[in-house]
Design an enzyme around this catalytic site. Structure first.
Site, mmCIF file in Angstrom:
data_model
loop_
_atom_site.group_PDB
_atom_site.id
_atom_site.type_symbol
_atom_site.label_atom_id
_atom_site.label_comp_id
_atom_site.label_asym_id
_atom_site.label_seq_id
_atom_site.Cartn_x
_atom_site.Cartn_y
_atom_site.Cartn_z
ATOM 1 N N SER A 63 31.312 24.236 45.280
ATOM 2 C CA SER A 63 29.934 24.276 44.793
ATOM 3 C C SER A 63 29.507 22.969 44.139
ATOM 4 O O SER A 63 28.365 22.531 44.300
ATOM 5 C CB SER A 63 29.758 25.439 43.813
ATOM 6 O OG SER A 63 29.914 26.666 44.485
ATOM 7 N N HIS A 124 39.415 21.691 41.775
ATOM 8 C CA HIS A 124 39.284 21.262 40.379
ATOM 9 C C HIS A 124 40.236 20.120 40.042
ATOM 10 O O HIS A 124 40.003 19.373 39.094
ATOM 11 C CB HIS A 124 39.570 22.435 39.437
ATOM 12 C CG HIS A 124 38.512 23.478 39.448
ATOM 13 N ND1 HIS A 124 37.442 23.474 38.591
ATOM 14 C CD2 HIS A 124 38.348 24.573 40.235
ATOM 15 C CE1 HIS A 124 36.664 24.509 38.841
ATOM 16 N NE2 HIS A 124 37.191 25.189 39.830
ATOM 17 N N ASP A 256 33.243 21.647 35.147
ATOM 18 C CA ASP A 256 32.685 22.862 34.553
ATOM 19 C C ASP A 256 33.702 23.797 33.911
ATOM 20 O O ASP A 256 33.380 24.506 32.968
ATOM 21 C CB ASP A 256 31.830 23.628 35.577
ATOM 22 C CG ASP A 256 32.573 23.978 36.853
ATOM 23 O OD1 ASP A 256 33.612 23.357 37.134
ATOM 24 O OD2 ASP A 256 32.113 24.869 37.592
ATOM 25 N N ASP A 397 30.042 33.968 46.983
ATOM 26 C CA ASP A 397 31.171 33.145 46.548
ATOM 27 C C ASP A 397 31.974 33.822 45.455
ATOM 28 O O ASP A 397 33.196 33.946 45.550
ATOM 29 C CB ASP A 397 30.668 31.789 46.064
ATOM 30 C CG ASP A 397 31.822 30.852 45.730
ATOM 31 O OD1 ASP A 397 32.750 30.750 46.565
ATOM 32 O OD2 ASP A 397 31.814 30.240 44.659
ATOM 33 N N HIS A 401 35.756 35.391 45.927
ATOM 34 C CA HIS A 401 36.953 34.921 45.222
ATOM 35 C C HIS A 401 37.850 36.069 44.755
ATOM 36 O O HIS A 401 39.018 35.844 44.440
ATOM 37 C CB HIS A 401 36.557 34.078 44.013
ATOM 38 C CG HIS A 401 36.197 32.664 44.347
ATOM 39 N ND1 HIS A 401 37.018 31.843 45.086
ATOM 40 C CD2 HIS A 401 35.106 31.914 44.027
ATOM 41 C CE1 HIS A 401 36.441 30.649 45.204
ATOM 42 N NE2 HIS A 401 35.282 30.674 44.589
#
Length: 504
Positions: A63, A124, A256, A397, A401
């Site tokens: 994203s 990440h 984030d 999304d 997950h």
């Protein structure tokens, strides 16, 4: 009479395209709105992974990357290859942010607490980056311990044992793993402080269950039916916690999901939960810039790239009004990331955030907050106030997950219903609408290799649909969306935008 012709972009987060209906929430769901648009209107496919979005070949999109490319209108070289290249050519050792961090720790004599997501997922973090930093620190003579966050979300749900084995093989022998925490606890982004406090407790105070080694923590979790993402934070060996004069170095490159744990560790004014004793940290640094608030507390190894003349800036400079809409989970993406890493809204830019439901996992409420978001979108269209509206539906999304196919089907159906309301409002207002996704996810709910749940993103293309204009649409990539929106708005495309309009 509408005072403005609204042009709208709806991002169906995680709605990828795969022809096989098996384990495919998108094809198994009842989607009358999407089906009608696909059958009767212009449509095409977009690439959302690999070099098309500035990632290495074969690397799935996400994203953050997706919204950066959408907003920039150009392929944005992502942090993952940027960092990997700097490690490969040795430039990282000369990065001012890292040099300053090492110098401060040498002066204080403290321990470096290296932390982040131990994962080959590349969303990440990349655990190879952690090993490279550990080697640089060891070479500089800085005592270092590693706090490992386990994945299971961007990787198979039970892959942490292999990740830890590879990590241990690559780490310098004098860099021990001090704690292990599932990302559910260490990488929350929705102010669920009861989770974050558990990860903080083991890192800062060595307060938590204690195990001989990292694999024992994971084995204990598996025995209790807990997968990698949800591993309860634990202390390893004789680790005694942080001390005054220590340093914090975070190797995640995506911002984030590290903001909360870092605020708890670094911010003297933090009030999310009570802390036993606030340590005096001598040095702190992050792989990338995490937030304006954290900038005051830590350095950055890889400062952000300048992304001038993105979609939001061009619309603002034209004196037009725009609106960004999402629920909590995707709010940073339609604001901060879509604006190229700028947190402050542009003139004439309004924002609406609908709170995400407070549930442990979103398969328990696959509708999430989509109905409220849809209602607010219709109201915004009918207001006649906005020239551009960008909305993100998080459901495909976030529910994808969880690995639950029935819940993902419900998520897709919920979003399709809301999309129907938006399409009707756009048509009534004489506007134009692009519908697409930032990456795939819920079109693949079972891992073909393991047979277990597939909880990660995919490298599949995503659909793009057009309402209110005859098209036709060409295939392309995410960086082509901003030029397409500008064409629909009859605004000139700036030279910095190298994407191409999808409309012929």
């Amino acid at each position: 009479m509408q005072s403005r012709r609204p042009v709208m972009l709806v991002i169906l987060d995680g709605w990828g395209w795969r022809e096989d209906p098996a384990d495919n929430a998108v094809l198994q769901a009842k989607t009358p709105t999407f089906d009608a648009l696909w059958t009767n209107g212009p449509h095409a496919f977009l690439r959302t992974s690999g070099k098309s979005v500035g990632l290495p070949n074969g690397q799935m999109g996400n994203s953050e990357v997706g919204h950066l490319n959408i907003g920039a209108g150009r392929v944005v070289m992502q942090d993952l290859p940027r960092i990997s290249d700097a490690i490969a050519n040795g430039e990282i050792e000369r990065a001012p942010g890292l040099v300053a961090f090492i110098d401060k720790l040498k002066a204080s004599g403290g321990t470096c607490h290296l932390m982040g997501l131990v994962s080959p997922g590349g969303v990440h973090s990349l655990q190879d980056h952690a090993c490279a930093l550990a080697k640089i620190l060891a070479k500089a003579g800085v005592k270092t311990v590693l706090h490992a966050f386990t994945d299971g979300r961007d990787t198979p749900p039970k892959s942490a044992v292999d990740d830890i084995v590879r990590l241990r093989a690559e780490l310098p022998p004098n860099v021990p793993i001090a704690t292990v925490s599932g990302r559910y606890y260490a990488m929350d982004r929705d102010n669920r402080w009861e989770r974050v406090s558990k990860a903080y407790g083991v890192i800062a105070d060595a307060d938590g269950p204690r195990f001989a080694d990292a694999n024992a923590v994971i084995a204990d979790g598996y025995a209790a039916g807990v997968n990698d993402e949800f591993i309860v934070p634990a202390v390893i060996g004789d680790y005694q916690g942080m001390r005054d004069g220590d340093g914090v170095l975070c190797f995640n490159f995506r911002a984030d999901r590290v903001r909360e744990i870092l605020a708890a560790l670094l911010d003297s004014a933090f009030a999310g939960f009570p802390r036993k004793q606030v340590k005096q940290i001598a040095a702190a640094a992050g792989m990338t810039q995490y937030s304006t608030a954290l900038d005051a507390l830590m350095g950055t190894i890889f400062p952000p790239q300048s992304l001038v003349n993105g979609l939001g800036q061009v619309v603002a400079d034209a004196g037009l009004h725009q609106l960004r809409m999402a629920e909590t989970e995707k709010y940073p993406h339609v604001t901060y990331f879509l604006n190229g890493g700028e947190e402050v809204p542009y003139p004439g830019e309004d924002r609406i955030m609908v709170p995400s439901p407070k549930v442990a996992t979103y398969d328990l409420q696959p509708e999430m907050s989509a109905p409220e978001l849809g209602d607010k979108a219709v109201a915004a269209i009918e207001s006649g106030k906005y020239d551009l509206i960008v909305l993100n539906f998080a459901n495909p999304d976030m529910v994808g997950h969880t690995g639950s196919l029935p819940a993902a089907i419900k998520a897709v159906e919920t979003v399709d219903t809301q999309l129907g309301h938006i399409v009707a409002a756009i048509r009534k207002a004489g506007g134009a609408l692009l519908v697409t996704a930032d990456h795939g996810n819920c079109e693949m709910m079972r891992d073909p290799e393991t047979g277990g749940p597939h909880t990660a993103h995919t490298t599949n293309p995503v659909p793009v649909l057009l309402v209110g204009d005859n098209g036709p649409l060409a295939d392309g990539q995410l960086s082509d969306l901003a030029p397409t929106l500008l064409k629909l708005m009859e605004l000139p495309q700036p030279a910095e935008m190298t994407g191409k309009s999808l409309i012929g």
